[in-house]
Design an enzyme around this catalytic site. Sequence first.
Site, PDB file in Angstrom:
ATOM      1  N   ASP A 494       0.691  -1.113   0.075  1.00  0.00           N
ATOM      2  CA  ASP A 494       0.017  -0.240   0.093  1.00  0.00           C
ATOM      3  C   ASP A 494       0.783   1.175   0.018  1.00  0.00           C
ATOM      4  OD1 ASP A 494      -2.668  -0.797   0.389  1.00  0.00           O
ATOM      5  OD2 ASP A 494      -2.262  -1.671   2.281  1.00  0.00           O
TER       6      ASP A 494
HETATM    7  C1  NOJ Z   1      -1.883  -3.894   5.147  1.00  0.00           C
HETATM    8  C2  NOJ Z   1      -2.938  -3.916   4.189  1.00  0.00           C
HETATM    9  O1  NOJ Z   1      -4.214  -4.524   5.131  1.00  0.00           O
HETATM   10  C3  NOJ Z   1      -2.584  -5.041   3.307  1.00  0.00           C
HETATM   11  O2  NOJ Z   1      -3.794  -4.929   2.267  1.00  0.00           O
HETATM   12  C4  NOJ Z   1      -1.402  -4.574   2.401  1.00  0.00           C
HETATM   13  O3  NOJ Z   1      -1.174  -5.577   1.567  1.00  0.00           O
HETATM   14  C5  NOJ Z   1      -0.289  -4.580   3.641  1.00  0.00           C
HETATM   15  N1  NOJ Z   1      -0.594  -3.418   4.577  1.00  0.00           N
HETATM   16  C6  NOJ Z   1       1.049  -4.003   2.769  1.00  0.00           C
HETATM   17  O4  NOJ Z   1       1.079  -2.760   2.443  1.00  0.00           O
END
Ligand code: NOJ
Length: 821
Positions: A494
Amino acid sequence: MKYGHFDDSSREYVITNPKTPVKWVNYVGSMKFGGIVDHTGGSLLCKDDPALNRIVKYIPQLPASEFKGETLYLRLKEPAGYRIFSPYFVPTLDAYDRFECRVGLGYMRWITEFYGVRSEITVFVPRGASAALRQVRVSNLRSEPISLDAVPVVEYTHFDALKQFNNADWVPQTMQSRARRCASGELVLMQYAFMNKNRQVNYLTANVPVASFETCRKRFLGDNEYGTWQQPLALLSAQLGDYEARRGDNIGALLLELGQLGPGESREFVTQLGQAASEDAALEAAAEYRDGARVARAFAEQRAFFEDYLTKFQVHTPDPSFNSMVNVHNPRQCHTTKNWSRYLSLYQLGLGERGIGFRDSSQDALGVLDRQPDEAKALMRMLLSVQKRDGSAMHQFNPLSMVANEGDSRERDDRPRYYGDDHLWIVIAVSWYLKESGDYAFLQEEIPFYDKHKDGSAIERGTVLDHLERSLDFTRKDRGAHGLPLLGFADWNDTVNLPTGAESCFNANLYGLALKELIELYDHLGDQASVESYRVDYALMKKTFNDVAWDGAWFVRYFDADGSALGSRHNSEGQIWVNGQSWPVLSGFADSERARVALDSVERLLNTKHGIKLSSPGYKGYDPSKGGVTTYPPGAKENGGIFLHANPWVMIAETLLGNGDRAYQYYDQINPASKNDAIDAFQCEPYAYPQNILGDEHPEFGLARNSWLSGTAAWTYTAATKYILGIMPTHDGLRLAPCIPRRWGGFSVTRQYRGAEYRISVKNPSGVSSGVKELFVDGRLIEGNVIPIAPAGSLVEVELVLGQAISSARYFAASPSADPP
Ligand code: NOJ
């Protein structure tokens, strides 16, 4: 063992010292009604949605000693006056003679002793009910009689959880409480926001007479709230004020006079905190659990549910901590992530910023496929209904309103408004669901796309198969300068948010895996034209990726809009990224040579004793052109932290190369159970995977955060069961391809599959990791390593001998160098 220990016989973790480094929690009920209970009795409950229908006020940022959500006071009448204490330790913080909080499957149970009073309390949500019950038994351990009152207390929140914190006039003006008696005479305290009094009525009641009550926090704490939760001034009077709040900070407090208890004598009562659609409905619902026998039955049903859930897959290996994780704690966490996505934890506060994540829940579904395929399917239906007609997906949605949004991509006008990966995850989820269940009719079910007419009705519907094809179509068309898929606002990571035009190698490989799944599916369905056409797409992306992404000793991770690589030896920060190496193995894009070299680079440059880091070295300062990743100091979260979700992908990749020892080492080093003896550094619960652990560039290397709601649960479970134990459902039956540590002499598994029970015994006489030498099904030697599908209701005895593989091509159906099937 400083704060507790595992009790495998009761499938509980037992906390014996309440001063854990952070609150350790458990989940009760589901999002239909339920939430979090912490080990000091606090609770955070909601119905259907933590942001839009929250019941209890729990502020995790307050110090651990503070009251949060719910508690129970006990009041001893002593010659010098009242002695007031909580059997949960918080908020009164009295010295205890015994403290035991048993973290069970869907329940918490305390056995504590203070001042010669033993309290045994169990909290749970009966299956299907909209109430949390607390069964309480207090006993007099002294040699003389005692006189005891009990005062259960709840602090309510406004149903709109965020408004509670941003409007301190409107919220308290709307909050109201009243007391009503039911026909049988028991008192029920009702609480609601004025506009919801005919919709959402919270209630608190007990199955014993209530001597008096309070509903106003100010009056309960006393002295204009200079009274404290540690010593509420109202408890210094014989009775509470019987005040029905018409506004303000609403609480529910019931004074239960338990009377005199002789030596050894006990009293029992049950409290209920629930929600119903009206006051009358609340009175009716409250009546259901007044009877102790009914409560005991509800608890037995709740336990039976988990018993059944767990028995669907049970393993016995030479490693007890692996057994305990795979048989109990990991599936329990998978059940939790399936229910709550990333919505409500002590870290994801469920105030409405998120909701159910498309990417997250698609992966969470994988974690319950073998135990709850129908629940996984129901979740997939919801997810598919927020997919758009162009094939991309809304990033998250609110489960009560089903209103979806584009997540954090809305934050930056100069970046794309979609995520490049979301829609691809659902292809894998549905495909794995079909392989598990054989429910191919699901493919023909019609589900609307998210795009709506002005009146809110769906513009278009499509079959599940249409939805999957559109997912792949979107990525096929959404490519950048090198021919790789565009990043969008972000991919799985993200926090790397590059200027528009950037390409993502992760998306390329996720697309590769999704294509493989669809190729297998169409092959099974006998649609060779589709098989051929998707094979062409697969081959093209595989070639493109290999032509541009190899960096010498590993694969790069992104190409920026100007064509420069991120995750390259030429970068000084963010030189190597773990997902850049594991995913080309999962997709089958990397040939065996590159796969081996890339995974060796992971071991050399990213592995630590606490787990594998996401990248290295971390970015040293904030750089808006890279995005959120640079908001963290080096070593934290996505900036070179140990992001556990990405670890099982390396385990899987290692098993695909046949390296069972390394896969297992990676499994073992993040097993939370193994942190029990170094828990002051780790800090989080030893019975659930956290999302992140600080990496070795950080001064607090080894410290975990964001426990429970993480894709680590589903993927570590997948790595353990489908790749290390190697029991993988396919369209044609269970494929057995174990890849275990060489020192294991074997293992056995009982697994249900499409209604039949498989008892699998694996023997490893020559100390290898992988390779199927012989496979016997019901005593008959069979060819290959796929056990044909047995009729529902049958019992299948399977014996597998590891050794020189009979047919390595068939064995490594998913091997890195193999072409897609
Ligand atoms: C937490 C998020 O919920 C998830 O969707 C994401 O892939 C990871 N962070 C990595 O950024």
